[in-house]
Design a protein around this motif. Sequence first.
Motif, PDB file in Angstrom:
ATOM      1  N   VAL A   1     -41.870  10.871  50.390  1.00 51.98           N
ATOM      2  CA  VAL A   1     -43.116  11.593  50.653  1.00 51.98           C
ATOM      3  C   VAL A   1     -43.125  12.923  49.921  1.00 51.98           C
ATOM      4  O   VAL A   1     -44.116  13.295  49.281  1.00 51.98           O
ATOM      5  N   ASN A   2     -42.020  13.657  49.995  1.00 58.58           N
ATOM      6  CA  ASN A   2     -41.956  14.964  49.364  1.00 58.58           C
ATOM      7  C   ASN A   2     -41.999  14.874  47.849  1.00 58.58           C
ATOM      8  O   ASN A   2     -42.593  15.726  47.177  1.00 58.58           O
TER       9      ASN A   2
ATOM     10  N   ASN B   1     -42.729   4.730  59.485  1.00 59.44           N
ATOM     11  CA  ASN B   1     -43.008   5.907  58.663  1.00 59.44           C
ATOM     12  C   ASN B   1     -44.312   5.805  57.876  1.00 59.44           C
ATOM     13  O   ASN B   1     -44.928   6.827  57.586  1.00 59.44           O
TER      14      ASN B   1
ATOM     15  N   SER C   1     -38.603  10.280  54.084  1.00 56.63           N
ATOM     16  CA  SER C   1     -39.038  11.674  53.937  1.00 56.63           C
ATOM     17  C   SER C   1     -38.917  12.132  52.487  1.00 56.63           C
ATOM     18  O   SER C   1     -39.787  12.844  51.974  1.00 56.63           O
TER      19      SER C   1
ATOM     20  N   PHE D   1     -38.048  10.855  64.482  1.00 57.21           N
ATOM     21  CA  PHE D   1     -38.159  11.585  63.218  1.00 57.21           C
ATOM     22  C   PHE D   1     -39.618  11.834  62.864  1.00 57.21           C
ATOM     23  O   PHE D   1     -39.996  12.948  62.476  1.00 57.21           O
ATOM     24  N   VAL D   2     -40.438  10.797  62.993  1.00 55.41           N
ATOM     25  CA  VAL D   2     -41.845  10.888  62.588  1.00 55.41           C
ATOM     26  C   VAL D   2     -42.652  11.716  63.580  1.00 55.41           C
ATOM     27  O   VAL D   2     -43.375  12.646  63.207  1.00 55.41           O
TER      28      VAL D   2
ATOM     29  N   ILE E   1     -34.432   9.248  56.332  1.00 56.52           N
ATOM     30  CA  ILE E   1     -34.290  10.389  55.423  1.00 56.52           C
ATOM     31  C   ILE E   1     -34.882  10.051  54.060  1.00 56.52           C
ATOM     32  O   ILE E   1     -35.577  10.871  53.443  1.00 56.52           O
TER      33      ILE E   1
ATOM     34  N   GLY F   1     -37.986  16.170  54.322  1.00 57.03           N
ATOM     35  CA  GLY F   1     -38.583  15.968  53.004  1.00 57.03           C
ATOM     36  C   GLY F   1     -38.684  17.249  52.204  1.00 57.03           C
ATOM     37  O   GLY F   1     -38.477  17.267  50.984  1.00 57.03           O
ATOM     38  N   LYS F   2     -38.975  18.355  52.889  1.00 61.96           N
ATOM     39  CA  LYS F   2     -39.121  19.637  52.192  1.00 61.96           C
ATOM     40  C   LYS F   2     -37.808  20.110  51.568  1.00 61.96           C
ATOM     41  O   LYS F   2     -37.814  20.922  50.639  1.00 61.96           O
TER      42      LYS F   2
ATOM     43  N   SER G   1     -39.131  14.328  59.961  1.00 63.78           N
ATOM     44  CA  SER G   1     -39.228  13.687  58.647  1.00 63.78           C
ATOM     45  C   SER G   1     -39.843  14.637  57.626  1.00 63.78           C
ATOM     46  O   SER G   1     -39.375  14.743  56.484  1.00 63.78           O
ATOM     47  N   GLU G   2     -40.894  15.320  58.052  1.00 60.56           N
ATOM     48  CA  GLU G   2     -41.560  16.278  57.154  1.00 60.56           C
ATOM     49  C   GLU G   2     -40.614  17.410  56.763  1.00 60.56           C
ATOM     50  O   GLU G   2     -40.559  17.816  55.595  1.00 60.56           O
TER      51      GLU G   2
END
Length: 483
Positions: free
Chosen positions: A415-416, A202, A412, A358-359, A409, A368-369, A364-365
């Motif tokens: 990152v978010n 990730n 993600s 996922f990536v 998870i 994250g949202k 993943s993105e």
Amino acid sequence: MKQKISLALGVAAAILFTMIADFGPEYLNAEKIAAVAILMSIWWITEAIPLSVTSIIPLVLFPLSGALTAKTTSEAYINSTIFLFMGGFIIAIAMEKWNLHKRIALNVIGFVGSKPSKIILGFMIAAAFISMWISNTATAVMILPIGLAIISKLENEIGKENTKRFSIALMLGIAYACSIGGVATLIGTPPNLVFQRIYKINFPERPEILFGEWMKFAVPISIAMLIFVWFLLTKIFYRSDKDFFVDKEIINAEKAKLGKMTFEEKAVAMIFIATSFLWIFRVELDLGILKIPGWSSIFPLKDYIDDGTVAMTMSFLLFVIPSKDKTSGYILDHTAIRKIPWEIILLFGGGFALAEGFVSSGLSELIGKQFESLRGVNIIFIVASVCFVLTFLTELTSNTATAQILLPILASLSVNLQIDPLLVMIPAAISASFAFMLPVATPPNAIVFSSERLRVIDMAKTGLAINFIGIVVVTFFMWLFFL
């Protein structure tokens, strides 16, 4: 019947998801990866089929669905993390074959004293230390008979009722110390290696978490937990009579059976010590007040070497060092390869393939949202919540499979929320091994429960308190080291 229902539930959930989900045309592959993840998660959690068999699913469904190529998927199953695990396990096999781990345990146990609390401390230190390097299950299997021998002798001398509290404390101490010691090194327990690889997948641009770096914060957590658990067992829950002493004759008798250290034991010990040194000091180790330069810097292409290189180099030596024992040509022979837990390696691979999916698919993105509402929430609360969820979830599920499911998870999420991913991923990996309430939670719990010296309620009431202590301890050290 239960397995058939679980199988059907996984398939139905995946199909239903593909019918309902709509991530948009740019995230078509993410939908496919998510459907496979749902299927695997249900089968992993319910153990509808063996965990290792479920782990093969990405090799089939990712290429057939067009979500990920067969080449990319299969490459996730073999990497440096896998070879680190294999090398560490081969060294552990050598320690077991020549009884080095038993000699270490008996010397530690015999060193600490003869009072009940000190005997328990000795067992816990021995179990924790050995679990840092070999599997928690093997450690529990090896140390349990020594503990039972002491208990049986006491029961014959002063009666079962008079030794009951000591017996329960010793059994629980062995089980809990195996799990606590396992988190101290990357090879000590599978969730640690799962974290290392998923973190690298990730966040390829960030520095890799290496053996020595992991120990910097994991060893203090293990030591703190060991002290707390020992205190609870011997001073709060199962306090023994002050006049109660344990005859260490059994320990001395067991040591006498081993005799003098053989050439093979000495050779394995040297390999073990050298490997530990090479792992810990491969790159510069920053201890705050002191920086220790890494030995790999003497090589012009030091980045070509990793912890897997060390593991395989040192384990290779065990197959070429001649043995003086007439029954063995070398320290290890080809049969050692068969003892490697290939099912765990497949489990690793399945999780790594999921993380890669996922990536690469953007899943993943998207995940994250979904956590945008958590922005502004106190980070300590988030870390404690992660610890709580992982600790109690793994009371009923495989800690390795749970880590495989949740770590991508959490990557993600970090990152978010724009936080250091280590703040949530490390607590998750460690907490996955800190389930102390139920016999099914970890193999060491199940092994000591089979001794018939304790009831489920004994483990549950003690384990519940230790679960919460683990949450507090891990959260505190994350605050101390990363905030």
